[in-house]
Motif scaffolding. Structure first.
Motif, short mmCIF file in Angstrom:
data_model
loop_
_atom_site.label_atom_id
_atom_site.label_comp_id
_atom_site.label_asym_id
_atom_site.label_seq_id
_atom_site.Cartn_x
_atom_site.Cartn_y
_atom_site.Cartn_z
N PHE A 87 21.00 73.85 31.21
CA PHE A 87 22.43 73.68 30.94
C PHE A 87 22.75 73.68 29.46
CE2 PHE A 87 22.32 72.08 35.28
CZ PHE A 87 23.42 72.74 35.80
N VAL A 88 21.78 73.28 28.65
CA VAL A 88 22.07 73.19 27.22
C VAL A 88 22.22 74.58 26.61
CG1 VAL A 88 21.22 72.43 24.99
CG2 VAL A 88 21.00 70.95 26.97
N PHE A 89 21.32 75.48 26.99
CA PHE A 89 21.46 76.81 26.42
C PHE A 89 22.66 77.55 27.00
CE2 PHE A 89 17.40 76.32 24.43
CZ PHE A 89 17.65 76.96 23.25
N THR A 90 22.96 77.26 28.24
CA THR A 90 24.20 77.81 28.77
C THR A 90 25.36 77.34 27.91
OG1 THR A 90 23.28 77.75 30.98
CG2 THR A 90 25.66 77.95 30.80
N PHE A 91 25.29 76.06 27.53
CA PHE A 91 26.37 75.53 26.69
C PHE A 91 26.38 76.20 25.33
CE2 PHE A 91 28.22 72.26 23.90
CZ PHE A 91 29.45 72.19 24.50
N GLY A 101 35.32 72.29 32.98
CA GLY A 101 34.79 73.25 32.02
C GLY A 101 35.12 74.66 32.41
N ALA A 102 34.94 74.98 33.68
CA ALA A 102 35.20 76.34 34.15
C ALA A 102 36.67 76.67 34.04
CB ALA A 102 34.73 76.47 35.60
N ILE A 103 37.55 75.67 34.30
CA ILE A 103 38.99 75.91 34.18
C ILE A 103 39.34 76.33 32.77
CG2 ILE A 103 41.18 74.68 34.01
CD1 ILE A 103 40.53 73.19 36.49
N GLY A 104 38.76 75.61 31.82
CA GLY A 104 39.06 75.95 30.43
C GLY A 104 38.61 77.35 30.09
N ALA A 135 34.86 91.73 31.03
CA ALA A 135 33.42 91.74 31.14
C ALA A 135 32.82 90.38 30.99
CB ALA A 135 32.83 92.68 30.10
N THR A 136 33.35 89.59 30.09
CA THR A 136 32.50 88.49 29.70
C THR A 136 33.12 87.12 29.81
OG1 THR A 136 33.15 88.92 27.46
CG2 THR A 136 31.11 89.88 28.16
N MET A 137 33.85 86.74 28.81
CA MET A 137 34.12 85.33 28.60
C MET A 137 34.68 84.62 29.83
SD MET A 137 36.11 83.78 25.50
CE MET A 137 36.77 82.17 25.47
N VAL A 138 35.77 85.15 30.36
CA VAL A 138 36.44 84.40 31.41
C VAL A 138 35.59 84.32 32.66
CG1 VAL A 138 38.74 84.84 30.58
CG2 VAL A 138 37.67 86.45 32.12
N THR A 139 34.69 85.30 32.82
CA THR A 139 33.85 85.21 34.00
C THR A 139 32.79 84.15 33.84
OG1 THR A 139 32.40 86.89 33.11
CG2 THR A 139 34.17 87.64 34.53
N ALA A 140 32.64 83.63 32.63
CA ALA A 140 31.64 82.59 32.40
C ALA A 140 31.91 81.39 33.30
CB ALA A 140 31.65 82.17 30.93
N GLY A 141 33.17 81.03 33.43
CA GLY A 141 33.49 79.90 34.28
C GLY A 141 33.10 80.17 35.72
N LEU A 196 29.45 80.01 36.03
CA LEU A 196 28.97 78.63 36.02
C LEU A 196 29.14 78.01 37.40
CD1 LEU A 196 28.01 76.16 34.34
CD2 LEU A 196 30.41 75.56 34.18
N MET A 197 30.32 78.24 38.00
CA MET A 197 30.56 77.64 39.31
C MET A 197 29.58 78.22 40.33
SD MET A 197 32.71 75.54 38.50
CE MET A 197 33.35 74.73 39.93
N ALA A 198 29.29 79.50 40.23
CA ALA A 198 28.33 80.10 41.15
C ALA A 198 26.95 79.53 40.90
CB ALA A 198 28.32 81.61 41.00
N ARG A 199 26.64 79.30 39.63
CA ARG A 199 25.33 78.78 39.26
C ARG A 199 25.12 77.39 39.83
NH1 ARG A 199 21.06 81.00 38.94
NH2 ARG A 199 21.01 82.27 37.07
N ILE A 200 26.14 76.59 39.79
CA ILE A 200 25.98 75.22 40.28
C ILE A 200 26.33 75.14 41.76
CG2 ILE A 200 26.39 74.19 38.02
CD1 ILE A 200 29.16 73.33 39.18
N ALA A 201 26.25 76.26 42.44
CA ALA A 201 26.54 76.27 43.88
C ALA A 201 25.79 75.17 44.62
CB ALA A 201 26.22 77.65 44.45
N PRO A 202 24.50 74.91 44.31
CA PRO A 202 23.80 73.84 45.04
C PRO A 202 24.47 72.49 44.86
CG PRO A 202 22.23 75.20 43.86
CD PRO A 202 23.58 75.64 43.42
#
Lengths: 101, 199, 616
Positions: free
Chosen positions: C132-136, C218-221, C249-255, C258-264
């Protein structure tokens, strides 16, 4: 039988104290310097005394080095005094108190 | 006590010590309390001579000679030169000290110094085996003994002192030299002056 | 792979100023393109493995090791991150090439490409990080570079303000993200994805909800959802390729990523999923409404992006992660195409952005017009373009969760078709409404070729995940990642077909309304209420509620607290020190003998201490 070493030690302690007194109380830089030399001589006397008491020449050798250092110190010290006096024409260490708080 | 001394100490040695010791102390007092720097310097010669005598009394003939030549002959003369050259052979006011508390504190400190040195010299602080460089009882002369130690055990410090002397000579020349450009010493002096003028 | 764009940035930093104009851009583009090629190679490598062995964790070096915290800098490669990397690098490369043409006349040409490269690098760090830190780190890197890019034309006050706004609004999201990370570390003692996801099941429900909600903040922002979407619209002040890059392509899809990443994590908290779904759906609707009244060609697209992101969150919230990713990918295609097309129009019209002053441009810029129309049909969800399939999947998922969500989504779909239709008609059809003296020209090849490529992708991108059992490539590919987190599909294929057909019809309705209203006339005030044009007045609300009150608070602090408390404390400390100094300074008499006395007194005290200790 010669004079015991402790007498010499008492004498050098007295000499050292007098030198310290002169350094603390006198205002003339040159005299402060001389007091310093007195203290050095007191130490030299102690060295020689111990050299005799312990039967080792090392103490005298040390005095030799002290003499050399003292000579060097006097030369540089007097040089500094000269340089200062040339500007201020004053022999009083108190006049150099411009670094006071 | 006196008879104790009389029985144990040879009279010539005792007399020599007493006279020389008195000269040392008197000379020191002269240095410290004479108001004229020239008198102080002359008193110092007395002390230095007396110490040289004490050196001889303790079988340190070489040092006694060096003491007379270097100290009495060179250093004090240097002092006198400086005093004369600068013309500061005026009497100094020895009355009340400008610094409040300096003098009593100085006397107190000196007293403590005296007591502590005596305490130090009485005790046997050193522990462990004694490291003898060269015994004074060896048959060779005092000068030769010192020479042997200087050129064997203390060779490196000896070389270092020679460097030190060179540096001191160069330093003195640089400090005292008068030149068109500002030398180091003069530059500092000018700064000091400017600062004092600002106040 | 992810270091290549960084290398490009460094190279251009060093030599960019000296290179001839196009060369710096070409080099930057080539670095990104090479990165894309590497991504493709990685993808092929993963594809050759069995589906349950497609996770790799490369460790480059250990970054921080403190206490329980061990952070490795490296790449976490799994189907999800590879999907992201593929379209991020692919589209970024196209946008880079396009920028060579678009920014051709700009003075700070090489600087622009340095930022672009850094941006792509940050995005890749975000996507490929294994903790999570490098994602940040990437998350912040994207934020910072987006600030530079949005405010690239900082001579314009609006651009500078927009950059600032993007940065500040993103901070709010970052706060949520950071808090979530802190919570995770506090409870689990680790921040690597694999360890967090295996340990998260042991946490109490409340903690998981808190973490999930904070990540959502975070994702909302970052992804410009409902309360925080204002920055994205203002971000249109940046150069158009930047808009394309950030939006598509990039920035806004980050949120979303992230949400997909934390699916678990989300999987454990159904309630949060519902919140996410509703926020997404409402955002989709609100933004779509706002889009219907914009007159700036890029602002329409900006609101459209917000709306589409709402759809993605709707997909996430309903547990349809694959559908969300699918929509993200297809959206990347057609939104990049739309922005690049808009950029082409702006470029051709010599920096005219108001769609009311365009019209009939299809005669002047045929390539742009055709590709733009493809993108339009795609975003509108018109079959068989890509948007139809991806949006269909999301809406089907919404229907499973709740009919209300589906209705909101469906209405937004009509609106989407409508506002995009309005834009297309106003720009490319109708009468010529601009000054005939303006020489409108088609864009150069370096700009149109990316348009062609993106148009093909937009048209046929739906083939990635066709709703036919053996052709669900993306789903097969991504299923191992989400495994247990996916919401099971319960609706029958018949229902699914009906829903799909409805989607198509809805798109047709929207387009029909748009054509009836806008093909002839360019001025219909009734359909463009000022309230919507101002983005529901959210900006003004923020201004009133937050900016002014905080200004007043700041004034209070500056006049009362600052003067009385802070200054008072400082001054009294200073005067105390001064008072002490007044007495202590006498010690500094300046007399050498005085100092010597003090020194010896100190030495004597030490010596005396030892004498009494040892001598006794």
């Amino acid at each position: 039988m010669t004079v015991p070493g402790s007498w010499y030690l008492i004498l050098s302690a007295l000499l050292f104290s007098l030198g310290a007194l002169g350094f603390f109380t006198r205002r003339n830089v040159l005299i402060m310097f001389m007091s310093l030399e007195l203290m050095l001589n007191a130490v030299n006397l102690t060295f020689v005394t111990f050299s005799r008491m312990l039967g080792d020449i090392g103490g005298q050798t040390m005095v030799f080095f002290v003499l050399v250092v003292a000579a060097a110190e006097v030369v540089v010290g007097l040089g500094i005094i000269m340089a200062i006096f040339r500007r201020r024409s004053s022999a009083t260490a108190d006049d150099l108190s411009i670094f006071r708080g | 006590m006196i008879d104790l001394l009389a029985t144990q100490i040879a009279l010539p040695d005792l007399i020599t010590f007493l006279i020389a010791g008195c000269a040392v102390v008197l000379g020191a007092l002269g240095v410290v309390f004479m108001r004229n720097p020239v008198h102080s310097a002359l008193s110092m010669i007395m002390t230095l001579f007396a110490i040289a005598i004490l050196f001889i009394e303790q079988d340190a003939q070489f040092l006694a000679a060096v003491q007379v030549i270097v100290y009495a002959g060179a250093i004090v003369v240097l002092f006198l030169f400086v005093i004369m050259l600068l013309g500061v052979d005026k009497k100094e006011y020895l009355g009340k000290d400008r610094l409040r508390g300096q003098r009593p504190l100085a006397f107190l400190a000196v007293l403590i110094i005296f007591v502590e040195i005596l305490t130090l010299s009485r005790g046997n602080w050193a522990t462990g085996a004694k490291a003898t460089v060269l015994s004074t009882t060896s048959p060779i002369t005092n000068v030769e003994q010192i020479a042997r130690t200087i050129f064997t055990t203390y060779l490196l410090p000896f070389e270092a002192t020679s460097v030190l002397l060179i540096i001191a000579v160069v330093g003195a020349v640089v400090l005292v030299r008068r030149s068109e450009e500002r030398t180091v010493g003069e530059g500092q002096a000018i700064e000091l002056e400017a600062e004092s003028e600002m106040k | 792979m992810m270091l290549l764009p960084l290398a490009g940035a460094v190279f251009n930093m060093a030599f960019g100023k000296k290179l001839k104009r196009p060369l710096a851009g070409v080099i930057a583009s080539l670095f990104v393109a090479a990165s894309f090629v590497l991504a493709v190679i990685t993808w092929l490598g993963l594809l050759s493995k069995a589906s349950n062995q497609r996770v790799f964790n490369y460790t480059l070096f250990n970054w921080i090791s403190a206490g329980n915290l061990h952070l490795n800098f490296g790449a976490y490669v799994d189907p999800l991150s590879v999907t992201m990397v593929l379209f991020v690098t692919g589209i970024s490369a196209l946008i880079h090439f396009y920028s060579i043409g678009y920014m051709g006349h700009d003075e700070r040409f090489s600087t622009f490409f340095i930022y672009l490269n850094l941006f792509v690098f940050a995005m890749l760090v975000l996507v490929l990080s294994g903790n999570f830190v490098f994602t940040f780190l990437g998350w912040e890197g994207v934020g910072a570079t987006s600030y530079w890019l949005i405010a690239f034309w900082f001579e314009r006050p609006t651009a500078a303000a927009a950059g600032k706004k993007a940065f500040i609004v993103n901070r709010i999201g970052d706060f949520g993200y950071l808090m979530a990370v802190f919570l995770l570390f506090n409870y689990l003692g680790t921040l690597s994805y694999s360890q967090v996801f295996s340990g998260v099941g042991n946490l109490s429900h409340g903690t998981v909800v808190a973490i999930a909600l904070l990540f959502f903040v975070g994702a909302i922002g970052k992804s410009a959802q409902l309360p925080l979407f204002v920055w994205l619209v203002d971000a249109m002040e940046g150069p158009t390729p930047v808009s394309a890059l950030i939006h598509a392509a990039t920035m806004v899809t980050a949120g979303v990523y992230l949400m997909a990443r934390i699916a678990p994590i989300l999987h454990l908290t159904a309630g949060v999923g519902t919140i996410v779904a509703y926020v997404g759906a409402i955002t989709a609707f609100v933004a779509a409404m706002a889009a219907t009244s914009q007159t700036d060609i890029k602002k329409v697209l900006a609101y459209s992006t917000v709306s589409q992101l709402g759809y993605m969150f709707l997909g996430i919230g309903t547990g349809q992660y694959i559908a969300a990713i699918f929509l993200m990918v297809t959206h990347a295609f057609y939104k990049a195409l739309l922005f690049l097309g808009a950029g082409s129009v702006i470029h051709g019209m010599h920096d005219e952005q108001n769609i009311k002053r365009m019209g009939a441009l299809r005669k002047f810029m045929p390539v742009t017009a055709v590709t733009f129309i493809v993108a339009w049909l795609s975003i509108a969800g018109f079959p068989p373009f890509s948007g139809f399939f991806s949006k269909g999947d999301v809406l089907a998922g919404a229907y499973e969760k709740s009919v209300i969500l589906w209705v909101i989504g469906a209405v937004s779909a009509i609106l989407t078709a409508y506002y995009m239709g309005r834009e297309v008609y106003l720009v490319f059809f109708g009468k010529q409404r601009f000054d005939p003296a303006v020489k409108v020209h088609e864009s150069p090849k370096v700009m149109t070729v990316p348009l062609y490529i993106l148009a093909i992708l937009s048209a046929f991108g739906g083939a990635l995940d066709l709703p036919i059992s053996h052709l669900r490539f993306l789903e097969d590919w991504l299923t191992p990642v989400f495994a247990h987190s996916l919401a099971p599909s319960t609706i029958s294929s018949a229902t699914r077909f009906v829903l799909g057909a409805t989607d198509g019809v809805l798109a047709a309705i929207g387009i029909a309304i748009a054509s009836s209203l806008w093909i002839k006339s360019a001025s219909r005030p009734a359909a463009e209420p000022a309230f919507l044009a101002a983005g529901w007045g959210i900006d003004r609300f923020y201004d009133r509620a937050i900016s002014r009150s905080s200004t007043r608070l700041s004034q209070f602090f500056s006049t009362v607290i600052e003067v009385k408390v802070v200054d008072g404390a400082t001054m009294s400390v200073a005067s105390l020190v001064g008072l002490v100094g007044k007495y202590v300074r006498k010690v500094q008499s300046g007399y050498i003998r005085n100092y010597a006395l003090y020194i010896s007194v100190g030495a004597l005290l030490i010596l005396g201490y030892f004498l009494t200790r040892v001598g006794a």
